[in-house]
Design a protein around this motif. Structure first.
Motif, PDB file in Angstrom:
ATOM      1  N   ILE A 144       0.989  -0.902  -0.457  1.00 35.84           N
ATOM      2  CA  ILE A 144      -0.006   0.062   0.204  1.00 35.84           C
ATOM      3  C   ILE A 144       0.246   1.148   0.007  1.00 35.84           C
ATOM      4  N   PHE A 145       2.048   1.471   1.105  1.00 36.17           N
ATOM      5  CA  PHE A 145       3.145   2.486   0.879  1.00 36.17           C
ATOM      6  C   PHE A 145       3.548   2.571  -0.499  1.00 36.17           C
ATOM      7  N   GLU A 146       3.768   2.079  -0.849  1.00 37.27           N
ATOM      8  CA  GLU A 146       4.546   1.444  -1.964  1.00 37.27           C
ATOM      9  C   GLU A 146       3.943   2.629  -3.346  1.00 37.27           C
ATOM     10  N   LYS A 147       2.775   1.801  -3.401  1.00 38.88           N
ATOM     11  CA  LYS A 147       1.873   2.305  -4.387  1.00 38.88           C
ATOM     12  C   LYS A 147       1.136   3.480  -4.168  1.00 38.88           C
ATOM     13  N   ILE A 206      -4.502   2.998   6.810  1.00 42.90           N
ATOM     14  CA  ILE A 206      -3.250   2.399   6.910  1.00 42.90           C
ATOM     15  C   ILE A 206      -1.933   3.488   6.944  1.00 42.90           C
ATOM     16  N   LEU A 207      -2.325   4.754   5.656  1.00 41.53           N
ATOM     17  CA  LEU A 207      -1.225   5.329   5.480  1.00 41.53           C
ATOM     18  C   LEU A 207      -1.288   6.085   6.243  1.00 41.53           C
ATOM     19  N   TYR A 234       6.901   6.993   5.399  1.00 45.75           N
ATOM     20  CA  TYR A 234       5.903   7.835   6.162  1.00 45.75           C
ATOM     21  C   TYR A 234       5.708   8.804   5.506  1.00 45.75           C
ATOM     22  N   GLU A 235       6.473   9.846   5.579  1.00 42.64           N
ATOM     23  CA  GLU A 235       6.595  11.103   5.224  1.00 42.64           C
ATOM     24  C   GLU A 235       5.825  11.468   3.856  1.00 42.64           C
ATOM     25  N   ILE A 254       2.462  13.226   2.108  1.00 43.50           N
ATOM     26  CA  ILE A 254       2.645  14.134   1.260  1.00 43.50           C
ATOM     27  C   ILE A 254       1.511  13.883  -0.210  1.00 43.50           C
ATOM     28  N   ALA A 255       1.418  12.878  -0.209  1.00 41.65           N
ATOM     29  CA  ALA A 255       1.133  12.155  -0.871  1.00 41.65           C
ATOM     30  C   ALA A 255      -0.793  12.036  -1.113  1.00 41.65           C
TER      31      ALA A 255
END
Length: 530
Positions: A197-200, A253-254, A302-303, A307-308
């Protein structure tokens, strides 16, 4: 007349007397029971059947306790004449709430209230207030509860700052493990999903695109994963087929900072002592302990994800909270509440679950005009109100005849019972005068007693049937009156919706199902009068 007496016994977890000596109930509950029984035995005026209501392990700071609620419901039905407690603190520790029950609710219900150790008896205070002593005692109980709450909060903050987590339910991706650092161990299977999820997100994917990808891969949602591992029980209204990844889950989650290896405590707090309502704690007042357990992602990841997220603007809709069916409309597929939206051209309803999940959901994705649903519901409601009104008229025509017959049957049974009892007395007199032997008397007495008990049983059942019928006809008469008052309306209003409608299920613009509040009543009326 026999009184129904209620013993109310309560012990909170903080009283510290639970489960001693391998007992299901606490010793303190037993002590309360013994005290009330002793008081009852010493009283010359209190006599009757005793019913106990026990809340073992419940705080007195609010009245949301199962046995207390059940006791008040029984009191409203007239099943209780007197309530006895050990002292006022057993009733509750909320100063205002206890005062409301003592000075308003119990008097209205006609309930006598006795707090033994507080020397309080409402019968001795008729026409008076509770008095200064009682008011001070009530206030002290409330202040004691608030003081306990402050001490608990202080203790929690101390534990948090020392690096201890008091979280009962860990974030998705972690499991409790005392041998792991911080007591949290990374759960390998969901950890892969979280990293994906974080990678995408950091690769420019939107939350909708990420949710679609996880659904296409057949990855279990956090709730379904926990249930598959028997971590937590399921408690959801949505059908299993509609429990899919959505944009809200991805966003949740993000934004969880715990995935960087930190403990984050004090997310929410109660608005007041004893309240079940909580509010979010500002981020600057949360307790964060860095590097407290193994991480799933880096702080840089995470940071970048934050921003995304900020670049994914949420659509701004104007929502009107005054529409007639507010809170009553649910999607027929996922069973979740539908959203009312005022677009530029017309108000509409839509399923937010479909909007969050996307093409993998079977819910209707259309914006359905509000006027279309309102008119369909109004047509169905008018049909039901007409039926209720007609049944009410039939009920009024038949009620007089049935009531008269029931009264005559009861009168006849009571007369027969009185004759049998008189005959039983005559048989005793015959025995006393030596006309009958003891054996003859006992045989006749046994037969007469059996006949009396049989008739009394029939009389009780008949009275119960009459009471049930009176209750039914009373409810039907009230609904008939409301139906008659509503027939003059030419459109659905908020008042009508609240009075008659339980839920509206919308499958699509052509398939709408309405559940009415009086549906059971109408079914009974149809069986009786149709």
């Amino acid at each position: 007349m026999t009184q129904m007496l209620a013993f109310y016994l309560r012990l909170s977890m903080s009283d510290g007397d639970l489960g001693k000596d391998n007992k299901d109930e606490s010793n303190s509950i037993e002590n309360q029971r013994l005290l009330l029984k002793s008081y009852l035995d010493a009283s010359e005026e209190l006599d009757g059947e005793v019913c106990e209501y026990v809340d073992d392990g419940y705080s007195g700071t609010n009245f949301n306790r199962p046995s207390f609620i059940r006791m008040i419901e029984d009191a409203k039905r007239g099943k209780i004449s007197t309530i006895l407690v050990k002292d006022l603190s057993r009733l509750g520790r909320d100063y205002i709430g206890v005062g409301d029950y003592l000075e308003q609710i119990f008097p209205v219900l006609g309930i006598r209230f006795i707090a033994v150790n507080s020397h309080y008896d409402s019968n001795k205070l008729i026409g008076k207030t509770m008095g200064l002593d009682m008011a001070v005692s009530n206030l002290v109980n409330s202040l004691y509860s608030r003081d306990c709450s402050k001490k608990v909060k202080s203790g929690l903050h101390a534990r948090w700052k020392n690096g201890y987590s008091t979280t009962g339910r860990l974030p998705y991706g972690f499991v409790k493990d005392k041998s792991a650092r911080g007591g949290w161990a990374v759960d390998a299977e969901p950890a892969k999903v979280i990293r994906q999820i974080f990678e995408k997100a950091n690769g420019g994917w939107s939350t909708r695109m990420i949710a679609d990808s996880l659904n296409e891969q057949g990855i279990l949602t956090p709730g379904k994963y926990r249930e598959s591992k028997e971590m937590y029980g399921g408690n959801h209204k949505t059908p299993d087929s509609e429990r899919l990844w959505d944009v809200g889950m991805i966003r949740t989650i993000l934004v969880r900072y715990e995935y960087t290896g930190a403990f984050v405590q004090n997310y929410r707090e109660k608005v007041s002592v004893g309240s079940n309502v909580t509010r979010a704690v500002p981020e600057d007042k949360r307790v964060i302990i860095e590097d407290a357990h193994d991480a799933i992602i880096t702080k840089e990841e995470y940071e970048n994800a934050q921003i995304a997220i900020r670049q994914m603007n949420k659509p701004k809709f104007k929502i009107n909270n005054e529409y007639p069916l507010r809170g009553l409309i649910r999607c027929g597929v996922c069973r979740l509440s539908m959203t009312y939206l005022e677009l530029a051209y017309e108000p509409v309803y839509y399923c937010p679950h479909k909007k969050k999940v996307g093409r993998h959901s079977d819910c209707c994705g259309d914006y359905i005009p509000a006027v279309h649903i309102d008119e369909a519901v109004w047509r169905m409601l008018r049909q039901q109100l007409n039926q209720l009104h007609d049944f009410g008229i039939q009920m009024e025509l038949r009620k007089g005849r049935e009531t008269k017959k029931g009264s005559l049957d009861c009168k006849q049974m009571r007369s027969e019972i009185d004759k049998l009892k008189a005959e039983r007395i005559r048989q005793y007199e015959a025995y006393a005068e030596g006309i009958l032997s003891r054996e003859q008397y006992l045989v006749k007495k046994s037969a007469l007693t059996a006949a009396v008990e049989s008739l009394q049983g029939k009389l009780e059942r008949l009275n119960t049937m009459i009471e049930d019928e009176d209750r039914f006809t009373g409810e039907l008469a009230l609904m008939k009156q409301k139906a008659g008052e509503s027939m003059g309306n030419d459109r659905l209003t908020r008042e009508l919706a609240e009075a008659f409608i339980d839920t509206v299920y919308v499958y699509d613009s052509k398939h709408i199902e309405v559940v009415f509040k009086f549906e059971d009543l109408l079914q009974r009326a149809m069986k009786k009068y149709a």
